[in-house]
Scaffold this motif. Structure first.
Motif, PDB file in Angstrom:
ATOM      1  N   ASN A 120      -4.856  -9.783   3.670  1.00  0.00           N
ATOM      2  CA  ASN A 120      -3.958  -9.008   2.925  1.00  0.00           C
ATOM      3  C   ASN A 120      -3.550  -7.603   4.007  1.00  0.00           C
ATOM      4  O   ASN A 120      -2.952  -6.617   3.617  1.00  0.00           O
ATOM      5  CB  ASN A 120      -4.097  -8.232   1.588  1.00  0.00           C
ATOM      6  CG  ASN A 120      -4.095  -8.927   0.399  1.00  0.00           C
ATOM      7  OD1 ASN A 120      -4.749  -9.155  -0.493  1.00  0.00           O
ATOM      8  ND2 ASN A 120      -2.818  -9.612   0.500  1.00  0.00           N
ATOM      9  N   TYR A 164       0.724  -1.282   0.211  1.00  0.00           N
ATOM     10  CA  TYR A 164       0.012   0.021  -0.072  1.00  0.00           C
ATOM     11  C   TYR A 164       0.700   1.207  -0.050  1.00  0.00           C
ATOM     12  O   TYR A 164       0.115   2.437  -0.163  1.00  0.00           O
ATOM     13  CB  TYR A 164      -0.883   0.060   1.059  1.00  0.00           C
ATOM     14  CG  TYR A 164      -1.655  -1.381   1.406  1.00  0.00           C
ATOM     15  CD1 TYR A 164      -2.485  -1.683   0.279  1.00  0.00           C
ATOM     16  CD2 TYR A 164      -1.565  -2.270   2.471  1.00  0.00           C
ATOM     17  CE1 TYR A 164      -3.268  -2.911   0.360  1.00  0.00           C
ATOM     18  CE2 TYR A 164      -2.250  -3.403   2.607  1.00  0.00           C
ATOM     19  CZ  TYR A 164      -3.131  -3.667   1.533  1.00  0.00           C
ATOM     20  OH  TYR A 164      -3.747  -4.824   1.790  1.00  0.00           O
ATOM     21  N   GLY A 186     -12.167  -3.682  -0.015  1.00  0.00           N
ATOM     22  CA  GLY A 186     -11.028  -4.264  -0.657  1.00  0.00           C
ATOM     23  C   GLY A 186     -11.912  -4.852  -2.079  1.00  0.00           C
ATOM     24  O   GLY A 186     -11.566  -5.940  -2.661  1.00  0.00           O
ATOM     25  N   HIS A 188     -13.944  -9.686   0.671  1.00  0.00           N
ATOM     26  CA  HIS A 188     -13.602 -11.019   0.163  1.00  0.00           C
ATOM     27  C   HIS A 188     -12.094 -11.086   0.025  1.00  0.00           C
ATOM     28  O   HIS A 188     -11.808 -10.051  -0.980  1.00  0.00           O
ATOM     29  CB  HIS A 188     -14.317 -11.212  -1.217  1.00  0.00           C
ATOM     30  CG  HIS A 188     -14.008 -12.809  -1.965  1.00  0.00           C
ATOM     31  ND1 HIS A 188     -12.854 -12.801  -2.450  1.00  0.00           N
ATOM     32  CD2 HIS A 188     -14.706 -13.995  -1.554  1.00  0.00           C
ATOM     33  CE1 HIS A 188     -12.957 -14.181  -2.784  1.00  0.00           C
ATOM     34  NE2 HIS A 188     -13.680 -14.851  -2.289  1.00  0.00           N
ATOM     35  N   GLU A 189     -11.228 -11.923   0.479  1.00  0.00           N
ATOM     36  CA  GLU A 189      -9.831 -11.872   0.451  1.00  0.00           C
ATOM     37  C   GLU A 189      -9.488 -10.575   0.745  1.00  0.00           C
ATOM     38  O   GLU A 189      -8.525  -9.903   0.116  1.00  0.00           O
ATOM     39  CB  GLU A 189      -9.429 -12.399  -0.955  1.00  0.00           C
ATOM     40  CG  GLU A 189      -9.789 -13.992  -1.172  1.00  0.00           C
ATOM     41  CD  GLU A 189      -8.845 -14.477  -2.070  1.00  0.00           C
ATOM     42  OE1 GLU A 189      -7.502 -14.066  -2.413  1.00  0.00           O
ATOM     43  OE2 GLU A 189      -9.128 -15.467  -2.853  1.00  0.00           O
ATOM     44  N   TRP A 190      -9.930  -9.998   1.542  1.00  0.00           N
ATOM     45  CA  TRP A 190      -9.424  -8.531   2.393  1.00  0.00           C
ATOM     46  C   TRP A 190      -8.335  -9.007   3.509  1.00  0.00           C
ATOM     47  O   TRP A 190      -7.349  -8.262   3.628  1.00  0.00           O
ATOM     48  CB  TRP A 190     -10.757  -7.713   2.468  1.00  0.00           C
ATOM     49  CG  TRP A 190     -10.285  -6.368   3.270  1.00  0.00           C
ATOM     50  CD1 TRP A 190      -9.453  -5.445   2.426  1.00  0.00           C
ATOM     51  CD2 TRP A 190     -10.086  -6.041   4.598  1.00  0.00           C
ATOM     52  NE1 TRP A 190      -9.264  -4.274   3.445  1.00  0.00           N
ATOM     53  CE2 TRP A 190      -9.974  -4.546   4.534  1.00  0.00           C
ATOM     54  CE3 TRP A 190     -11.056  -6.465   5.641  1.00  0.00           C
ATOM     55  CZ2 TRP A 190     -10.000  -3.817   5.896  1.00  0.00           C
ATOM     56  CZ3 TRP A 190     -10.985  -5.717   6.802  1.00  0.00           C
ATOM     57  CH2 TRP A 190     -10.611  -4.404   6.873  1.00  0.00           C
ATOM     58  N   GLU A 233     -11.976   0.981  -1.848  1.00  0.00           N
ATOM     59  CA  GLU A 233     -10.590   0.315  -2.269  1.00  0.00           C
ATOM     60  C   GLU A 233      -9.780   1.464  -2.332  1.00  0.00           C
ATOM     61  O   GLU A 233     -10.196   2.690  -2.510  1.00  0.00           O
ATOM     62  CB  GLU A 233     -11.093  -0.280  -3.714  1.00  0.00           C
ATOM     63  CG  GLU A 233      -9.995  -0.556  -4.481  1.00  0.00           C
ATOM     64  CD  GLU A 233      -9.190  -1.724  -3.812  1.00  0.00           C
ATOM     65  OE1 GLU A 233      -9.378  -2.996  -3.485  1.00  0.00           O
ATOM     66  OE2 GLU A 233      -7.817  -1.374  -3.435  1.00  0.00           O
ATOM     67  N   THR A 273      -9.923 -15.239  -8.023  1.00  0.00           N
ATOM     68  CA  THR A 273     -10.746 -15.428  -6.790  1.00  0.00           C
ATOM     69  C   THR A 273     -12.344 -15.765  -7.179  1.00  0.00           C
ATOM     70  O   THR A 273     -12.499 -15.794  -8.305  1.00  0.00           O
ATOM     71  CB  THR A 273     -10.660 -14.084  -5.986  1.00  0.00           C
ATOM     72  OG1 THR A 273     -11.475 -12.987  -6.567  1.00  0.00           O
ATOM     73  CG2 THR A 273      -9.269 -13.699  -5.842  1.00  0.00           C
TER      74      THR A 273
HETATM   75  C1  LIG Z   1      -6.632  -9.714  -2.637  1.00  0.00           C
HETATM   76  S1  LIG Z   1      -7.391  -8.260  -3.111  1.00  0.00           S
HETATM   77  C2  LIG Z   1      -9.056  -8.627  -3.202  1.00  0.00           C
HETATM   78  C3  LIG Z   1      -9.865  -8.135  -4.517  1.00  0.00           C
HETATM   79  C4  LIG Z   1     -11.302  -8.859  -4.470  1.00  0.00           C
HETATM   80  N1  LIG Z   1     -12.032  -8.410  -3.369  1.00  0.00           N
HETATM   81  C5  LIG Z   1     -11.129 -10.184  -4.997  1.00  0.00           C
HETATM   82  O1  LIG Z   1     -11.474 -10.978  -4.026  1.00  0.00           O
HETATM   83  O2  LIG Z   1     -10.963 -10.470  -5.832  1.00  0.00           O
HETATM   84  C6  LIG Z   1      -7.376  -7.230  -1.611  1.00  0.00           C
HETATM   85  C7  LIG Z   1      -7.813  -5.886  -2.061  1.00  0.00           C
HETATM   86  O3  LIG Z   1      -8.036  -5.165  -0.855  1.00  0.00           O
HETATM   87  C8  LIG Z   1      -7.639  -3.762  -0.910  1.00  0.00           C
HETATM   88  N2  LIG Z   1      -7.653  -3.060   0.254  1.00  0.00           N
HETATM   89  C9  LIG Z   1      -6.600  -3.323   1.381  1.00  0.00           C
HETATM   90  N3  LIG Z   1      -6.667  -2.576   2.405  1.00  0.00           N
HETATM   91  C10 LIG Z   1      -7.873  -1.942   2.026  1.00  0.00           C
HETATM   92  C11 LIG Z   1      -8.531  -0.878   2.885  1.00  0.00           C
HETATM   93  N4  LIG Z   1      -8.059  -0.285   3.960  1.00  0.00           N
HETATM   94  N5  LIG Z   1      -9.438  -0.172   2.304  1.00  0.00           N
HETATM   95  C12 LIG Z   1      -9.632  -0.286   1.025  1.00  0.00           C
HETATM   96  N6  LIG Z   1      -9.157  -1.331   0.166  1.00  0.00           N
HETATM   97  C13 LIG Z   1      -8.246  -2.064   0.696  1.00  0.00           C
HETATM   98  C14 LIG Z   1      -6.416  -3.888  -1.794  1.00  0.00           C
HETATM   99  O4  LIG Z   1      -6.009  -2.886  -2.344  1.00  0.00           O
HETATM  100  C15 LIG Z   1      -6.841  -4.894  -2.948  1.00  0.00           C
HETATM  101  O5  LIG Z   1      -7.341  -4.354  -3.910  1.00  0.00           O
END
Ligand SMILES: C[S@@+](CC[C@H](N)C(=O)[O-])C[C@H]1O[C@@H](n2cnc3c(N)ncnc32)[C@H](O)[C@@H]1O
Length: 306
Positions: free
Chosen positions: A115, A14, A59, A110-112, A82, A31
């Protein structure tokens, strides 16, 4: 220069030049939400069955889930949250870089959680748990100072020299903050582990270009670790179930169409067959079906429930 893992991980994803700041997740890995419409169909049904007409996707990546939801039910109010810039999406879909103070609807992440950067610890030869530090350019690790963590003691006690863990507390905090804003239903979906099956050496991993690659927090690749889902769920009082069970309840069962449909209506048969195979992928053992759904129902009680 070696840095604590949590700091290096944060900047790698980030910071300026961070992985998610310059590349879309779907350019690097598939995903459940990017693979087909089926997951979105389940989410639309979940929202409607809960009496909710808004979905906030935390995310949201490239907005794939929201785009699919819009195609399935254009009357849903949709918002992507995002850090990356807004992708090309229908105008009615809102996009923000932080969560609204209050969410009247379904919040999905989802998958947030996987990360969200964590401290990484390792037990040294003398049996002392120490912070792991990492050189962001090379991924080379060294051990730093000793660790005191009530979270580790409670959720991931370490034993043998060489054993490792990720301290999931920042994830629990982040999810509690998000769930606290929700007056509907909050759902986190992710890969993870429970106390009876923690990975003995932790689960740090990197992905880029569709492949697992060496773990290096240099901004060129994803950095992720499985979520201690029991800790995150306990923090917010969420129910926990595997994706395959949750999807079955939402009508995604992966059943193949009857063979006689192939002659009666070949095109309907092919459509149903494709959907069955997409559903089966979402419910697969050893794959997305093993993902955990952490669900919290924050809908106001009507007093009529019992
Ligand atoms: C692995 S990707 C998942 C994308 C989607 N949800 C999927 O499952 O295909 C994680 C995403 O979370 C976003 N992200 C991480 N921390 C965040 C935050 N505090 N606020 C908004 N987005 C965030 C990242 O930029 C990234 O695009």
């Amino acid at each position: 220069m070696p840095r604590p893992w949590r700091d290096a991980w944060h900047d790698a994803l980030y910071g300026p030049g961070g992985f998610f700041m310059h590349s879309r997740p779907s350019d690097h890995f598939r995903t459940s939400v990017t693979s087909s419409d089926v997951f979105a169909q389940a989410i639309a049904r979940l929202a409607r069955e809960a009496g909710l007409d808004a979905v906030v996707d935390l995310g949201a990546g490239g907005g794939e889930l929201l785009g699919r939801l819009h195609g399935i039910d254009a009357t849903l109010r949709l918002t992507g949250v995002e850090l990356a810039p807004r992708p090309d999406l229908p105008a009615g879909i809102e996009w923000a870089d932080e969560l609204p103070a209050s969410i009247e609807g379904l919040l999905i992440a989802h998958e947030w959680l996987d990360n969200i950067p964590c401290d990484v610890v390792e037990v040294d030869d003398g049996g002392v748990a120490r912070h792991v530090e990492v050189d962001p350019d090379t991924g080379r690790e060294t051990l730093g100072g000793p660790v005191e963590s009530a979270w580790l003691d409670r959720w991931w006690p370490l034993g043998e020299p060489g054993s490792r863990a990720e301290i999931g507390e920042p994830r629990d905090d982040a999810w509690a903050d998000a769930v606290g804003r929700v007056h509907g239903v909050a759902l986190a979906v992710d890969y993870g582990h429970m106390a009876d099956a923690r990975p003995p050496f932790g689960s740090l991993a990197s992905f880029a270009g569709g492949q697992e690659v060496d773990v290096v927090p240099d901004g060129s690749r994803d950095v992720t670790a499985h979520v201690a889902v029991d800790a995150a769920a306990a923090r917010v009082g969420a129910t926990l179930e595997r994706q395959r069970d949750a999807l079955a309840r939402l009508g995604i069962d992966g059943t193949r169409p009857p063979l006689d449909l192939a002659t009666a209506d070949p095109s309907a048969y092919m459509t149903a067959l494709a959907r069955a195979s997409e559903s089966a992928e979402l419910r697969a053992k050893g794959g997305w079906g093993d993902f955990w759904w952490l669900m919290t129902d924050n809908r106001p009680r009507t007093g009529m429930e019992d």
